[in-house]
Write a protein that holds these residues in place. Structure first.
Motif, PDB file in Angstrom:
ATOM      1  N   MET A  22      37.775 -53.247 -13.154  1.00  0.00           N
ATOM      2  CA  MET A  22      37.916 -52.882 -11.738  1.00  0.00           C
ATOM      3  C   MET A  22      37.246 -51.547 -11.372  1.00  0.00           C
ATOM      4  SD  MET A  22      39.307 -55.546 -10.699  1.00  0.00           S
ATOM      5  CE  MET A  22      39.689 -55.142  -8.995  1.00  0.00           C
ATOM      6  N   GLY A  23      36.318 -51.096 -12.210  1.00  0.00           N
ATOM      7  CA  GLY A  23      35.590 -49.859 -11.908  1.00  0.00           C
ATOM      8  C   GLY A  23      35.905 -48.701 -12.829  1.00  0.00           C
ATOM      9  N   ILE A  24      36.891 -48.871 -13.706  1.00  0.00           N
ATOM     10  CA  ILE A  24      37.265 -47.824 -14.668  1.00  0.00           C
ATOM     11  C   ILE A  24      37.144 -48.391 -16.077  1.00  0.00           C
ATOM     12  CG2 ILE A  24      39.114 -46.348 -15.544  1.00  0.00           C
ATOM     13  CD1 ILE A  24      38.006 -45.377 -12.906  1.00  0.00           C
ATOM     14  N   GLY A  25      36.201 -47.847 -16.859  1.00  0.00           N
ATOM     15  CA  GLY A  25      35.953 -48.388 -18.184  1.00  0.00           C
ATOM     16  C   GLY A  25      36.727 -47.732 -19.295  1.00  0.00           C
ATOM     17  N   MET A  26      37.239 -46.528 -19.037  1.00  0.00           N
ATOM     18  CA  MET A  26      38.017 -45.818 -20.053  1.00  0.00           C
ATOM     19  C   MET A  26      39.006 -44.900 -19.363  1.00  0.00           C
ATOM     20  SD  MET A  26      36.634 -43.771 -23.428  1.00  0.00           S
ATOM     21  CE  MET A  26      36.421 -45.315 -24.332  1.00  0.00           C
ATOM     22  N   VAL A  27      40.211 -44.814 -19.923  1.00  0.00           N
ATOM     23  CA  VAL A  27      41.265 -43.948 -19.385  1.00  0.00           C
ATOM     24  C   VAL A  27      41.668 -42.952 -20.468  1.00  0.00           C
ATOM     25  CG1 VAL A  27      43.609 -43.842 -18.449  1.00  0.00           C
ATOM     26  CG2 VAL A  27      42.104 -45.752 -17.825  1.00  0.00           C
ATOM     27  N   LEU A  28      41.757 -41.677 -20.084  1.00  0.00           N
ATOM     28  CA  LEU A  28      42.159 -40.625 -21.016  1.00  0.00           C
ATOM     29  C   LEU A  28      43.375 -39.893 -20.478  1.00  0.00           C
ATOM     30  CD1 LEU A  28      38.754 -40.339 -20.471  1.00  0.00           C
ATOM     31  CD2 LEU A  28      39.019 -39.270 -22.703  1.00  0.00           C
ATOM     32  N   ALA A  29      44.292 -39.551 -21.358  1.00  0.00           N
ATOM     33  CA  ALA A  29      45.461 -38.751 -20.986  1.00  0.00           C
ATOM     34  C   ALA A  29      45.317 -37.367 -21.607  1.00  0.00           C
ATOM     35  CB  ALA A  29      46.743 -39.419 -21.482  1.00  0.00           C
ATOM     36  N   LEU A  30      45.605 -36.335 -20.806  1.00  0.00           N
ATOM     37  CA  LEU A  30      45.471 -34.963 -21.286  1.00  0.00           C
ATOM     38  C   LEU A  30      46.377 -34.047 -20.476  1.00  0.00           C
ATOM     39  CD1 LEU A  30      43.295 -33.651 -18.955  1.00  0.00           C
ATOM     40  CD2 LEU A  30      41.786 -35.165 -20.223  1.00  0.00           C
ATOM     41  N   PRO A  31      46.600 -32.819 -20.933  1.00  0.00           N
ATOM     42  CA  PRO A  31      47.499 -31.915 -20.212  1.00  0.00           C
ATOM     43  C   PRO A  31      47.013 -31.646 -18.790  1.00  0.00           C
ATOM     44  CG  PRO A  31      47.050 -31.085 -22.420  1.00  0.00           C
ATOM     45  CD  PRO A  31      46.106 -32.219 -22.189  1.00  0.00           C
ATOM     46  N   ALA A  32      47.954 -31.578 -17.867  1.00  0.00           N
ATOM     47  CA  ALA A  32      47.600 -31.360 -16.459  1.00  0.00           C
ATOM     48  C   ALA A  32      46.800 -30.078 -16.271  1.00  0.00           C
ATOM     49  CB  ALA A  32      48.871 -31.324 -15.614  1.00  0.00           C
ATOM     50  N   ALA A  33      47.098 -29.064 -17.072  1.00  0.00           N
ATOM     51  CA  ALA A  33      46.413 -27.772 -16.939  1.00  0.00           C
ATOM     52  C   ALA A  33      44.935 -27.861 -17.303  1.00  0.00           C
ATOM     53  CB  ALA A  33      47.110 -26.730 -17.821  1.00  0.00           C
ATOM     54  N   GLN A  34      44.539 -28.928 -17.981  1.00  0.00           N
ATOM     55  CA  GLN A  34      43.150 -29.068 -18.394  1.00  0.00           C
ATOM     56  C   GLN A  34      42.380 -30.096 -17.572  1.00  0.00           C
ATOM     57  OE1 GLN A  34      43.488 -29.796 -22.735  1.00  0.00           O
ATOM     58  NE2 GLN A  34      42.702 -27.710 -22.994  1.00  0.00           N
ATOM     59  N   ALA A  35      42.986 -30.612 -16.521  1.00  0.00           N
ATOM     60  CA  ALA A  35      42.337 -31.655 -15.724  1.00  0.00           C
ATOM     61  C   ALA A  35      41.032 -31.176 -15.115  1.00  0.00           C
ATOM     62  CB  ALA A  35      43.290 -32.143 -14.629  1.00  0.00           C
ATOM     63  N   ALA A  36      41.035 -29.995 -14.494  1.00  0.00           N
ATOM     64  CA  ALA A  36      39.828 -29.480 -13.849  1.00  0.00           C
ATOM     65  C   ALA A  36      38.715 -29.257 -14.871  1.00  0.00           C
ATOM     66  CB  ALA A  36      40.142 -28.185 -13.101  1.00  0.00           C
ATOM     67  N   LEU A  37      39.073 -28.703 -16.036  1.00  0.00           N
ATOM     68  CA  LEU A  37      38.087 -28.476 -17.088  1.00  0.00           C
ATOM     69  C   LEU A  37      37.502 -29.803 -17.566  1.00  0.00           C
ATOM     70  CD1 LEU A  37      36.639 -26.742 -19.219  1.00  0.00           C
ATOM     71  CD2 LEU A  37      38.703 -26.943 -20.649  1.00  0.00           C
ATOM     72  N   ALA A  38      38.356 -30.783 -17.745  1.00  0.00           N
ATOM     73  CA  ALA A  38      37.893 -32.084 -18.220  1.00  0.00           C
ATOM     74  C   ALA A  38      36.910 -32.711 -17.232  1.00  0.00           C
ATOM     75  CB  ALA A  38      39.076 -33.014 -18.443  1.00  0.00           C
ATOM     76  N   LEU A  39      37.230 -32.669 -15.957  1.00  0.00           N
ATOM     77  CA  LEU A  39      36.343 -33.241 -14.943  1.00  0.00           C
ATOM     78  C   LEU A  39      35.009 -32.505 -14.897  1.00  0.00           C
ATOM     79  CD1 LEU A  39      38.951 -33.892 -12.111  1.00  0.00           C
ATOM     80  CD2 LEU A  39      37.766 -35.628 -13.485  1.00  0.00           C
ATOM     81  N   GLU A  40      35.047 -31.201 -15.102  1.00  0.00           N
ATOM     82  CA  GLU A  40      33.816 -30.403 -15.114  1.00  0.00           C
ATOM     83  C   GLU A  40      32.932 -30.784 -16.305  1.00  0.00           C
ATOM     84  OE1 GLU A  40      32.530 -25.708 -15.739  1.00  0.00           O
ATOM     85  OE2 GLU A  40      34.527 -26.179 -14.954  1.00  0.00           O
ATOM     86  N   ILE A  41      33.546 -30.912 -17.475  1.00  0.00           N
ATOM     87  CA  ILE A  41      32.794 -31.279 -18.677  1.00  0.00           C
ATOM     88  C   ILE A  41      32.217 -32.687 -18.539  1.00  0.00           C
ATOM     89  CG2 ILE A  41      33.033 -31.830 -21.135  1.00  0.00           C
ATOM     90  CD1 ILE A  41      35.067 -29.540 -21.319  1.00  0.00           C
ATOM     91  N   LEU A  42      33.000 -33.604 -18.024  1.00  0.00           N
ATOM     92  CA  LEU A  42      32.537 -34.979 -17.878  1.00  0.00           C
ATOM     93  C   LEU A  42      31.374 -35.073 -16.891  1.00  0.00           C
ATOM     94  CD1 LEU A  42      36.002 -36.752 -17.839  1.00  0.00           C
ATOM     95  CD2 LEU A  42      34.226 -37.011 -19.591  1.00  0.00           C
ATOM     96  N   SER A  43      31.454 -34.319 -15.812  1.00  0.00           N
ATOM     97  CA  SER A  43      30.355 -34.303 -14.844  1.00  0.00           C
ATOM     98  C   SER A  43      29.077 -33.773 -15.486  1.00  0.00           C
ATOM     99  CB  SER A  43      30.732 -33.440 -13.636  1.00  0.00           C
ATOM    100  OG  SER A  43      29.659 -33.374 -12.708  1.00  0.00           O
ATOM    101  N   ALA A  44      29.206 -32.690 -16.273  1.00  0.00           N
ATOM    102  CA  ALA A  44      28.044 -32.120 -16.963  1.00  0.00           C
ATOM    103  C   ALA A  44      27.468 -33.099 -17.984  1.00  0.00           C
ATOM    104  CB  ALA A  44      28.440 -30.820 -17.647  1.00  0.00           C
ATOM    105  N   ALA A  45      28.318 -33.992 -18.508  1.00  0.00           N
ATOM    106  CA  ALA A  45      27.872 -34.989 -19.488  1.00  0.00           C
ATOM    107  C   ALA A  45      27.282 -36.228 -18.823  1.00  0.00           C
ATOM    108  CB  ALA A  45      29.036 -35.384 -20.389  1.00  0.00           C
ATOM    109  N   GLY A  46      27.244 -36.225 -17.487  1.00  0.00           N
ATOM    110  CA  GLY A  46      26.646 -37.339 -16.768  1.00  0.00           C
ATOM    111  C   GLY A  46      27.596 -38.455 -16.408  1.00  0.00           C
ATOM    112  N   GLU A  47      28.884 -38.210 -16.539  1.00  0.00           N
ATOM    113  CA  GLU A  47      29.870 -39.243 -16.223  1.00  0.00           C
ATOM    114  C   GLU A  47      30.441 -39.062 -14.820  1.00  0.00           C
ATOM    115  OE1 GLU A  47      30.624 -41.863 -17.986  1.00  0.00           O
ATOM    116  OE2 GLU A  47      29.384 -41.267 -19.703  1.00  0.00           O
TER     117      GLU A  47
END
Length: 348
Positions: free
Chosen positions: A304-329
């Protein structure tokens, strides 16, 4: 192999010289995937790889195997064979990376009714592209010509991969906690699951697969269905390298959200996913409308548009999204971990 030729075997439908030609065609592509650790070259009886265990306390091998399934029928109808190899690699390496392991090498198996060397080369071009995306090496494989078992113009494709992770860095859900956020990585389309239903809905043997469609953004139905499975290895590796404490990962394959997300959850915890937090790709709207498929069945069959789901601490959500964007995701914060025994809960 210059003296290897059997008239009797050829009369039975197996041309060993076509196999040799196929190997010569694919050899440069295979070698383009080689990474440190590869030993030997194409043509041996076994692929050899020497892993770098530097700094590892207790190395653990993680393996995955899969095929492309009946998506291959679309490739046959479109006479397009250079992307299904990406699917084959993706279905294996995406599973491996869920455990925190980095894929090291891949092997393929192609079974066909007749060995067309140019077609084998097309298939392997996709496999090698998938390996490059996954940063692993294609160290061997097998092409089996099986007349009378497969139709002359058809083939099957499968493979397996082996990855490596230090035991203390395995991602197994043990750190999951209420309040963790869920990050979803965008899919490229249907990926490689649910095609028995897709083929029935569209009656693909009689459908127009090649005319561009407005409701698919100018793509034809065949192009949209053949979009190769996205490989998420580099994305997950980037998160781990960037210091994100990934608690659990789920690869959304056959069975959709309802089957796969609970596999990453531990007892007493449920993944609550907000369906309005990510866009649905046009191909899923077309599938649902054409087949009159109930909403729950859609989420129990497709990604339905989401190929992978990851769970991580809420405090790291912004960092994770930043890293993923830099990785082309393309990534979205799609929910959170809550108390409950359902495993997954989809909310509007």
């Amino acid at each position: 192999m210059k003296n290897s030729h059997s008239e009797s075997y050829a009369a039975a439908g197996v041309d060993v010289t076509a196999g040799y030609e196929a190997v010569e065609r694919i050899k440069p592509m295979v070698e383009s995937t080689y990474i440190p650790g590869v030993m030997g070259t194409l043509g041996g009886f076994g692929g050899m790889f020497a892993p770098d265990l530097t700094g590892m306390k207790k190395p653990v091998l993680v393996s995955g195997t899969d095929g492309v399934g009946t998506k291959l029928k679309i490739a046959f109808l479109m006479d397009k064979h250079d992307t299904v190899g990406i699917d084959c690699v993706a279905m294996c390496v995406n599973d491996i990376v869920c455990g925190g392991a980095a894929p090291m090498f891949f092997l393929d198996y192609i079974a066909c009714g007749k060995n067309h060397p140019a077609r084998i080369a097309d298939i392997v071009s996709g496999i090698t592209e998938g390996c490059r995306q996954a940063e692993c090496a294609l160290v061997g494989g097998e092409t089996a010509e099986m007349p009378g078992f497969y139709p002359e113009e058809e083939y099957d494709l499968a493979g397996f991969s082996v990855g490596l992770v230090d035991e203390e860095k395995i991602i197994d859900g043990k750190k999951l906690a209420q309040g963790d956020v869920l990050i979803g990585l965008a899919s490229s389309g249907v990926h490689s699951n649910g095609f028995s239903l897709v083929r029935k809905i569209f009656d693909v043997e009689h459908a127009d697969l090649k005319t561009p469609r407005d409701d698919l953004g100018g793509k034809s139905l065949g192009e949209a269905l053949l979009a190769p499975t996205r490989i998420y290895v580099k994305a997950v590796k980037a998160l781990l390298k960037g210091g994100v404490d990934v608690h659990a990962v789920s690869h959304i394959t056959g069975g959709g959200f309802y089957e796969n997300v609970p596999r990453m959850m531990t007892g007493g915890l449920t993944a609550q996913i907000h369906l309005d937090s990510f866009p649905r790709l046009p191909i899923f709207d077309l599938i649902q409308k054409t087949g009159n498929i109930p909403e729950r069945d859609m989420y129990n069959t497709f990604n339905m548009g989401i190929g992978m789901v990851l769970a991580l601490p809420a405090a790291q959500a912004a960092l994770a999204l930043e890293i993923l964007s830099a990785a082309g995701e393309t990534a979205y914060q799609i929910g959170e971990v809550i108390s409950g025994e359902d495993g997954v809960k989809l909310v509007p």
